[in-house]
Structures are given as C-alpha cells and as structure tokens.
Write a protein that holds these residues in place. Structure first.
Motif, PDB file in Angstrom:
ATOM      1  N   LYS A   1       0.534  -1.095   0.172  1.00 32.69           N
ATOM      2  CA  LYS A   1       0.243  -0.331   0.391  1.00 32.69           C
ATOM      3  C   LYS A   1       0.936   1.241   0.431  1.00 32.69           C
ATOM      4  O   LYS A   1       0.472   2.375  -0.464  1.00 32.69           O
ATOM      5  N   SER A   2       2.090   1.114   0.916  1.00 36.18           N
ATOM      6  CA  SER A   2       2.964   1.984   0.435  1.00 36.18           C
ATOM      7  C   SER A   2       4.263   1.463   0.654  1.00 36.18           C
ATOM      8  O   SER A   2       4.619   0.613   0.563  1.00 36.18           O
ATOM      9  N   GLU A   3       5.126   2.500   0.097  1.00 36.34           N
ATOM     10  CA  GLU A   3       7.151   2.636   0.468  1.00 36.34           C
ATOM     11  C   GLU A   3       7.063   1.985   1.712  1.00 36.34           C
ATOM     12  O   GLU A   3       7.788   1.603   2.533  1.00 36.34           O
ATOM     13  N   ASP A   4       6.657   2.914   2.812  1.00 35.93           N
ATOM     14  CA  ASP A   4       6.770   2.628   4.278  1.00 35.93           C
ATOM     15  C   ASP A   4       6.723   1.046   5.152  1.00 35.93           C
ATOM     16  O   ASP A   4       7.138   0.619   5.410  1.00 35.93           O
ATOM     17  N   ASP A   5       5.619   0.301   3.978  1.00 38.04           N
ATOM     18  CA  ASP A   5       5.058  -0.926   4.667  1.00 38.04           C
ATOM     19  C   ASP A   5       6.188  -1.817   4.470  1.00 38.04           C
ATOM     20  O   ASP A   5       6.395  -3.009   4.559  1.00 38.04           O
ATOM     21  N   VAL A   6       7.021  -1.199   2.950  1.00 37.51           N
ATOM     22  CA  VAL A   6       7.992  -2.948   2.918  1.00 37.51           C
ATOM     23  C   VAL A   6       9.369  -2.129   4.066  1.00 37.51           C
ATOM     24  O   VAL A   6       9.589  -3.905   4.143  1.00 37.51           O
ATOM     25  N   SER A   7       9.503  -1.821   4.948  1.00 34.01           N
ATOM     26  CA  SER A   7      10.388  -1.267   5.595  1.00 34.01           C
ATOM     27  C   SER A   7       9.187  -2.246   7.295  1.00 34.01           C
ATOM     28  O   SER A   7       9.875  -2.795   7.410  1.00 34.01           O
ATOM     29  N   HIS A   8       8.060  -1.930   6.838  1.00 38.29           N
ATOM     30  CA  HIS A   8       7.652  -2.422   8.032  1.00 38.29           C
ATOM     31  C   HIS A   8       7.428  -4.178   7.960  1.00 38.29           C
ATOM     32  O   HIS A   8       7.555  -5.452   8.548  1.00 38.29           O
ATOM     33  N   TYR A   9       7.398  -4.715   6.372  1.00 39.61           N
ATOM     34  CA  TYR A   9       7.081  -6.065   6.343  1.00 39.61           C
ATOM     35  C   TYR A   9       9.116  -6.249   6.549  1.00 39.61           C
ATOM     36  O   TYR A   9       8.544  -7.586   6.692  1.00 39.61           O
ATOM     37  N   GLU A  10       9.507  -5.794   6.206  1.00 42.33           N
ATOM     38  CA  GLU A  10      11.189  -6.597   6.735  1.00 42.33           C
ATOM     39  C   GLU A  10      11.076  -7.063   7.837  1.00 42.33           C
ATOM     40  O   GLU A  10      11.561  -6.968   8.405  1.00 42.33           O
ATOM     41  N   ARG A  11      10.665  -5.547   8.903  1.00 41.27           N
ATOM     42  CA  ARG A  11      10.700  -6.158  10.066  1.00 41.27           C
ATOM     43  C   ARG A  11       9.638  -6.683  11.330  1.00 41.27           C
ATOM     44  O   ARG A  11      10.037  -7.577  11.131  1.00 41.27           O
ATOM     45  N   LEU A  12       8.999  -7.254   9.915  1.00 50.80           N
ATOM     46  CA  LEU A  12       7.976  -8.406  10.726  1.00 50.80           C
ATOM     47  C   LEU A  12       8.916  -9.524  10.037  1.00 50.80           C
ATOM     48  O   LEU A  12       8.861 -10.065  10.818  1.00 50.80           O
ATOM     49  N   LEU A  13       9.826  -9.337   8.869  1.00 54.32           N
ATOM     50  CA  LEU A  13      10.353 -10.921   8.607  1.00 54.32           C
ATOM     51  C   LEU A  13      11.323 -11.157   9.635  1.00 54.32           C
ATOM     52  O   LEU A  13      11.138 -11.962  10.183  1.00 54.32           O
ATOM     53  N   THR A  14      12.307 -10.149   9.915  1.00 55.27           N
ATOM     54  CA  THR A  14      13.626 -10.079  10.612  1.00 55.27           C
ATOM     55  C   THR A  14      12.948 -10.164  12.130  1.00 55.27           C
ATOM     56  O   THR A  14      13.919 -11.549  13.097  1.00 55.27           O
ATOM     57  N   GLU A  15      11.658  -9.391  13.130  1.00 55.00           N
ATOM     58  CA  GLU A  15      11.484  -9.954  14.323  1.00 55.00           C
ATOM     59  C   GLU A  15      11.179 -11.160  13.698  1.00 55.00           C
ATOM     60  O   GLU A  15      10.998 -11.437  15.343  1.00 55.00           O
ATOM     61  N   GLY A  16      10.115 -11.639  13.355  1.00 51.56           N
ATOM     62  CA  GLY A  16       9.131 -13.056  13.272  1.00 51.56           C
ATOM     63  C   GLY A  16      10.609 -14.055  13.593  1.00 51.56           C
ATOM     64  O   GLY A  16      10.121 -15.117  13.936  1.00 51.56           O
ATOM     65  N   PHE A  17      11.551 -14.096  12.039  1.00 53.38           N
ATOM     66  CA  PHE A  17      12.499 -14.855  12.302  1.00 53.38           C
ATOM     67  C   PHE A  17      13.216 -15.262  13.647  1.00 53.38           C
ATOM     68  O   PHE A  17      13.413 -16.394  14.552  1.00 53.38           O
ATOM     69  N   ASP A  18      13.084 -13.741  14.199  1.00 53.87           N
ATOM     70  CA  ASP A  18      14.589 -13.882  15.386  1.00 53.87           C
ATOM     71  C   ASP A  18      14.124 -14.690  17.090  1.00 53.87           C
ATOM     72  O   ASP A  18      13.458 -15.776  17.175  1.00 53.87           O
ATOM     73  N   VAL A  19      11.857 -14.060  16.582  1.00 50.38           N
ATOM     74  CA  VAL A  19      10.690 -14.956  17.406  1.00 50.38           C
ATOM     75  C   VAL A  19      11.334 -16.498  17.166  1.00 50.38           C
ATOM     76  O   VAL A  19      11.060 -17.547  18.889  1.00 50.38           O
ATOM     77  N   ILE A  20      11.360 -16.889  16.362  1.00 49.22           N
ATOM     78  CA  ILE A  20      11.324 -18.607  16.041  1.00 49.22           C
ATOM     79  C   ILE A  20      12.602 -18.990  16.382  1.00 49.22           C
ATOM     80  O   ILE A  20      12.226 -20.089  16.963  1.00 49.22           O
TER      81      ILE A  20
END
Length: 367
Positions: free
Chosen positions: A207-226
């Motif tokens: 929806k926005s360019e900012d959401d690309v950074s948001h997706y990357e954060r969810l990606l890396t933080e999700g990976f770290d949690v697991i």
C-alpha cells in the motif's frame, strides 16, 4: 484400521456450503463461504473483523509434495500420517507467539479441528519472503559455482557449506508471474532485490513504500522469535519463507498480517543443534525427505532439472515409496511439532468425517 484411512489425502471434496469453486493447492484447499455465512459466523463467534469480511474454510491435507510433485507410498498411503495436523499445530503456535509479542496478526480467526482453519480474506503481497541464517541448499550450490550476488546483496569469499552467515539474509522472490515490472522477468519464483520492490511497491501489492520497511521488520523479528524459541529446544532455525497480506481492521484501515503457514518443516529448514556441533546436518524438516528422494532414485538429475519435468512427474506417479520411508517422515513431522508446541499430535482414525461432523454441528456449514 487400514493405514490409508488415517491419512487425509483428498481435501477438496468436503460438502461445505460454498458458491465458488474450491481452490486446491499442493497441500491446502480453500472453501470460500457465502456472504450470508460469513456475516453469520462473524456475529455468532465474535470474530474481530468488519462484518462484511469474506471468510473461508482452509483444510490442510496429509499429502507430501517435493520437487513440484505429489508422492505416495505402498499400502495405499496417499500421504504422511500426522503431517497436516503437525503443520497446522506449528503454524498456530508461531502465529500465537507473534501476536503475543506484538508483531502482527495472522489470517486465522478460528481452529475448529486440527486440520481446519477459518480465515479472513487477505490481499496477498506478491513476494515469497525468504530469510536465511545459514548458507545451504540452492544458495550454497550457486555460491559454489562462483555466484556472489544474491538479491542485490554481495556475499563475502571463503564461506563453507552449511556455515552460519554473518547476518540474517533476506532473499525475496516473486510469488506468481508478475508482468510489466522493470528488471523483473515474467516468471514465478524469480529472485528480486529490495530496490526492485521499493521502486515498484504497488506492483507487489504494497500500500505504501513505508510498508516495505514494515514487512522487513515483521520478517526479521518473526525469524528471531522462532529462532530463539527453537534454540531453547536444541534446534537451529536455518531458513524459512514468510508470506504477508492485507486485511481490514475494525475501523476499516488496511493492516499487514502474516498469512499462509509459518516456521513449519514444509516452509523452513530446521537442524538438530547437537548434531550440527558435531559436524553433522540432521534435518527436522521436509529437506530430509528431499535428500531421501535424491538418494533413492538412481538418476537424481530428474528431480533437479526443470527441463525433465515430464520424467519427474512420471517418477512420482509410478513409484510407491516404501511404508517405512513415509512413516519416518511422519515421525520427523510429529516429533518436531510436539517439541515446538509441547502438545501430543493425535492421529485420528477418520479425519474427514471428524471435520464434516464439526462443521455441520458447531458451524452449520454443511447441509
């Protein structure tokens, strides 16, 4: 009870009330509910979504796919006992942990049965979001041939097979065939760079360019949690694939969520840590099954060479794998699921009938 009876291999023929064709993938089938049934369930069950949200029943199967083929076994084994329940249980566990730690919601609203999710319709981000903590598999094969550029990231010289990378690597690829994006070939599963995404974020459904950074954060933080949770049970989180999509929150705003499955033996590589420290790679994921197939057949190039797809499909169709092979795969899935969740994976005698009974009696979705 025959061994085949406990396996849910066909999951697209349930008598669920739906007005659209059932979408059947390699492992899951999706039944879109009518507007009337969606609204009724949202009201009756109190799902935290807008009243006009389309809902679907997602049914997992015990089928096992590898190298883009579905495999079967002797004694009419059209899948792997316990696999579907194990995959769902693992995803449920990680999605719950993500929500608990304030990362993001998932598409799952309800879990009527170990094989079944009730999900909200999401608009998918057209990216296979892949994270890698170790160099192995296809990345190692490319590196060994001299490739150093992966999705616009330069890897250093001197890496060895199965070694840990200096930092978590995001190597996204396209999900489906995307047309008209500069420098992105029109094919599924094409590696892309971060610049490809930010320059064309709308083409990937952001929806926005900012959401690309948001997706990357969810990606890396999700990976770290697991990764941290697996480390506590003696397992290494090697690499994985995430998928994301947008749904509407109760105020009607777009919200980025996790979807599909997450952190499972189908979508990830998981290694036994004690064995790895001794120099051995022991897979607690589908990668072990892939390696088994490569060793099982005399010409593994059939499984690796995309130009030999007709031969590969014939190989899968005409070769029933030994029962002990599929039972060993079953043990891999159920063991890792029980370690992760701390719960026993129960294999029912007739999962299809169980699903029908629950959806009829408790959800009134079967006439």
């Amino acid at each position: 009870m025959a061994l085949g009876d406990s396996i849910l291999s066909v999951n697209d023929d349930l008598p669920i009330r739906t007005h659209l064709p059932v979408h059947s993938g390699k492992v899951r089938s999706v039944y879109w509910l009518s507007d009337q049934d969606s609204r009724r369930l949202i009201a009756e069950k109190g799902y935290p979504v807008p009243v006009d949200t389309p809902l679907a029943i997602m049914v997992i199967s015990d089928r096992i796919s590898a190298f883009d083929c579905i495999w079967h076994g002797e004694q009419d084994m059209q899948g792997v006992p316990g696999k579907g329940a194990a995959l769902n249980a693992i995803s449920n566990h990680w999605f719950g942990l993500f929500k608990q730690q304030g990362l993001a919601d998932s598409h799952i609203l309800d879990i009527p049965h170990p094989f079944v999710w009730i999900v909200q319709k999401a608009k998918p981000v057209m990216i296979e979001a892949i994270c890698r903590q170790y160099i192995t598999g296809s990345m190692w094969r490319a590196y060994a041939k001299g490739e150093r550029d992966f999705c616009g990231i330069q890897l250093e010289e001197g890496l060895t097979q199965d070694s840990k990378l200096s930092s978590l690597l995001m190597t996204p690829s396209t999900k489906g065939v995307l047309k008209g994006i500069p420098n992105v070939p029109e094919a599924d599963d094409v590696n892309i760079t971060r610049k490809n995404i930010t320059d064309n974020y709308q083409a990937f459904n952001f929806k926005s360019e900012d959401d690309v950074s948001h997706y990357e954060r969810l990606l890396t933080e999700g990976f770290d949690v697991i990764s941290q949770a697996l480390a506590e049970i003696g397992q290494i989180f090697v690499d994985t694939k995430f998928e994301f999509g947008y749904v509407k929150d109760l105020e009607g705003n777009d919200k980025l969520i996790y979807m599909d499955e997450v952190g499972t033996p189908d979508s990830s590589r998981i290694w036994d840590e004690a064995q790895y420290r001794q120099g051995k790679v022991v897979e607690n994921s589908k990668e072990g099954f892939r390696q088994l197939l490569l060793n099982h057949f005399p010409d593994p190039d059939i499984l690796l060479n995309k130009n030999r797809m007709p031969e590969r499909l014939a190989l899968a169709k005409n070769n029933a794998l030994p029962v002990d092979v599929l039972m060993a795969v079953s043990k891999t899935y159920t063991d890792i699921a029980e370690k992760i969740t701390g719960q026993k994976i129960e294999i029912g005698g007739n999962p299809k009938q169980e699903i029908i009974d629950i959806l009829r009696e408790e959800y009134q979705l079967i006439d």
